[in-house]
Design an enzyme around this catalytic site. Structure first.
Site, PDB file in Angstrom:
ATOM      1  N   CYS A 118       0.816  -1.150  -0.027  1.00 43.60           N
ATOM      2  CA  CYS A 118      -0.019  -0.009  -0.139  1.00 43.60           C
ATOM      3  C   CYS A 118       0.661   1.069  -0.052  1.00 43.60           C
ATOM      4  O   CYS A 118       1.654   1.451  -1.137  1.00 43.60           O
ATOM      5  CB  CYS A 118      -1.036  -0.154   1.041  1.00 43.60           C
ATOM      6  N   HIS A 148      -3.836  -4.785  -0.331  1.00 48.99           N
ATOM      7  CA  HIS A 148      -3.569  -5.232   0.967  1.00 48.99           C
ATOM      8  C   HIS A 148      -3.535  -6.710   1.045  1.00 48.99           C
ATOM      9  O   HIS A 148      -4.581  -7.414   1.235  1.00 48.99           O
ATOM     10  CB  HIS A 148      -4.471  -4.963   2.144  1.00 48.99           C
ATOM     11  N   GLU A 203      -2.721  -8.899   3.270  1.00 50.67           N
ATOM     12  CA  GLU A 203      -3.023  -9.324   4.445  1.00 50.67           C
ATOM     13  C   GLU A 203      -4.567  -9.150   4.623  1.00 50.67           C
ATOM     14  O   GLU A 203      -5.109  -9.971   5.525  1.00 50.67           O
ATOM     15  CB  GLU A 203      -2.243  -8.703   5.474  1.00 50.67           C
TER      16      GLU A 203
END
Lengths: 253, 198
Positions: free
Chosen positions: B78, B180, B182
């Site tokens: 990001c 992202h 994650e």
């Protein structure tokens, strides 16, 4: 293509999920981590946790819950309820939440929106609004829908965005708990006036309602709580309907 | 060792947890001295200027350049990928790490900003970071600034929004993703797993 998101909302207090009907009459509906995992597997695009604990006790319990959810699921989630300062926001974000939702505290202190956006970026700051129809417009309410603040909901939405909100979560108090559909007129009015994504909330009862919120309410995301918790509808049923109606949706997940 | 830089980036915990979930034992480092031989992750949520300032206060920019020179594998996530570029409209007075040539821009008005939610990746070249990831997979984005698509040697995948933008970059040992991983469920975890196994 950017998809329309389907978001289960979990009201929590003392680290447990509760169900809200017109903001009162609470029934326990389970463990937040278990619920989060269930929705993650069902294909939820995102989750919202609203801490409805009125006092500021239990912040540790909330942080612990956020940490446990973030360790278990790998989809974005928003946390709201009782967040009053940039420090509160930082605590929750550092525990693994992606976004912070503020409602009453933003109305009391609009500068909090700006401060939060400056510290963490607009994409982290969701302003939630509880609106109730008043003649031809909508009035804004605070404290989980208890008090009117005599502020036009559409105007407030615009101001929140000007101050740095990256997303709006718009709840119609008239529709909430009725299961008769979202207030698409309110949603469309706000969505057309602002440049940020709008999440539709309050009133979902059938698959069609979600489709309508996107088509007529111009919502970027749709949210529901008890409908999902009590398995009246699955996320997959809504996704199938979106797909059929040519609304972009994340399939398969 | 996977070293994850803690410079007060908001998504630190989620990134750490995702690596742990995949069986790695990441180490959170707040200064270069804490680095243990291995890979480096620059997470990130927030402002380009704040991120660069926080890295400078902790003496990371020079260290990152040294490690990059030594061939250490590095990934930015990001804002962590944006600061690998030269500059950003978000903070015109701040210089980025300049591993890649290009200037980060703000999405043009018209579409909704931030670009928020799940969108598809469009690959243009094979890359080990995208091993076992299907072209067209959905990943989660949340950003108001973007890396413009440019004719260059580093762009691996892009994404379509009001402005098309670079979503995955790689040159030599330097990687970056605008989304992202994650928070991108199976697809994101696969990408992080690929990074672990590089």
């Amino acid at each position: 293509m950017l998809v329309k998101r389907i978001i289960p909302c979990l009201d929590v207090t003392g680290g447990r999920v509760v169900k809200g009907v017109k903001f009162v009459d609470l029934i326990d509906a389970g463990d937040p981590v278990e619920q989060a995992q269930y929705y993650n597997e069902e294909g939820a695009d995102e989750l919202v946790f609203l801490d409805i604990t009125a006092s500021s006790d239990g912040r540790d319990i909330l942080q612990d819950m956020v940490r446990r959810v973030a360790a278990t699921i790998h989809i974005p989630f928003t946390v709201g309820g009782g967040i009053r300062s940039v420090a509160d926001m930082r605590d929750i974000l550092r525990c693994g939440a992606d976004k912070i939702s503020i409602n009453t505290s933003a109305i009391k202190n609009p500068d909090l929106i700006t401060q939060g956006a400056r510290a963490f970026g607009s994409q982290c700051i969701v302003v939630a609004t509880d609106a109730r129809r008043k003649g031809v417009s909508w009035d804004t309410y605070t404290h989980g829908g208890r008090y009117s603040v005599n502020m036009d909901a559409v105007q407030w939405a615009k101001e929140a965005v000007e101050r740095g909100a990256g997303e709006l979560l718009v709840t119609s108090m008239d529709c909430d708990g009725t299961q008769e559909g979202f207030d698409n007129e309110l949603l469309a009015r706000i969505s057309e006036e602002v440049s940020v994504p709008v999440i539709a909330s309050g009133g979902a009862g059938a698959v069609r309602h979600f489709v309508d919120a996107v088509k007529f309410g111009k919502a970027d995301a749709v949210l529901a709580a008890s409908l999902f918790h009590f398995r009246q509808l699955t996320i997959n049923e809504i996704k199938k309907a979106f797909f059929k109606d040519e609304i972009p949706v994340r399939l398969p997940y | 060792m996977i070293n994850i830089i803690d410079y007060e980036g908001g998504n630190l915990f989620s990134v750490v947890k995702a690596f742990e979930f995949l069986g790695a034992e990441p180490k959170v480092i707040t200064r270069p001295e804490e680095y243990e031989a291995g890979k480096i992750v620059i997470p990130g949520v927030g402002d380009f200027g704040d991120a660069m300032r926080a890295l400078q206060e902790r003496n990371f920019p020079l260290f990152l350049h040294e490690k990059a020179q030594e061939g250490v594998l590095l990934i930015g996530i990001c804002v962590g990928v944006q600061i690998l570029f030269q500059s950003s409209e978000e903070a015109p007075d701040t210089k980025g790490l300049s591993f890649f040539r290009n200037a980060v821009k703000r999405f043009s008005p018209g579409g909704k900003i931030p670009h928020m939610g799940w969108n598809t990746l469009d690959f243009h070249s094979e890359n080990p970071l995208l091993y076992n990831v299907e072209n067209g997979s959905y990943v989660y984005f949340a950003h108001s600034y973007y890396i413009p698509v440019a004719s260059n040697d580093y762009e691996i995948a892009h994404c379509h929004y009001s402005d098309s933008f670079t979503a995955v970059v790689n040159r030599d040992n330097i990687y970056g993703v605008q989304f992202h991983p994650e928070k991108s469920q199976k697809t994101g975890l696969q990408i992080l797993k690929n990074f672990i196994e590089l």
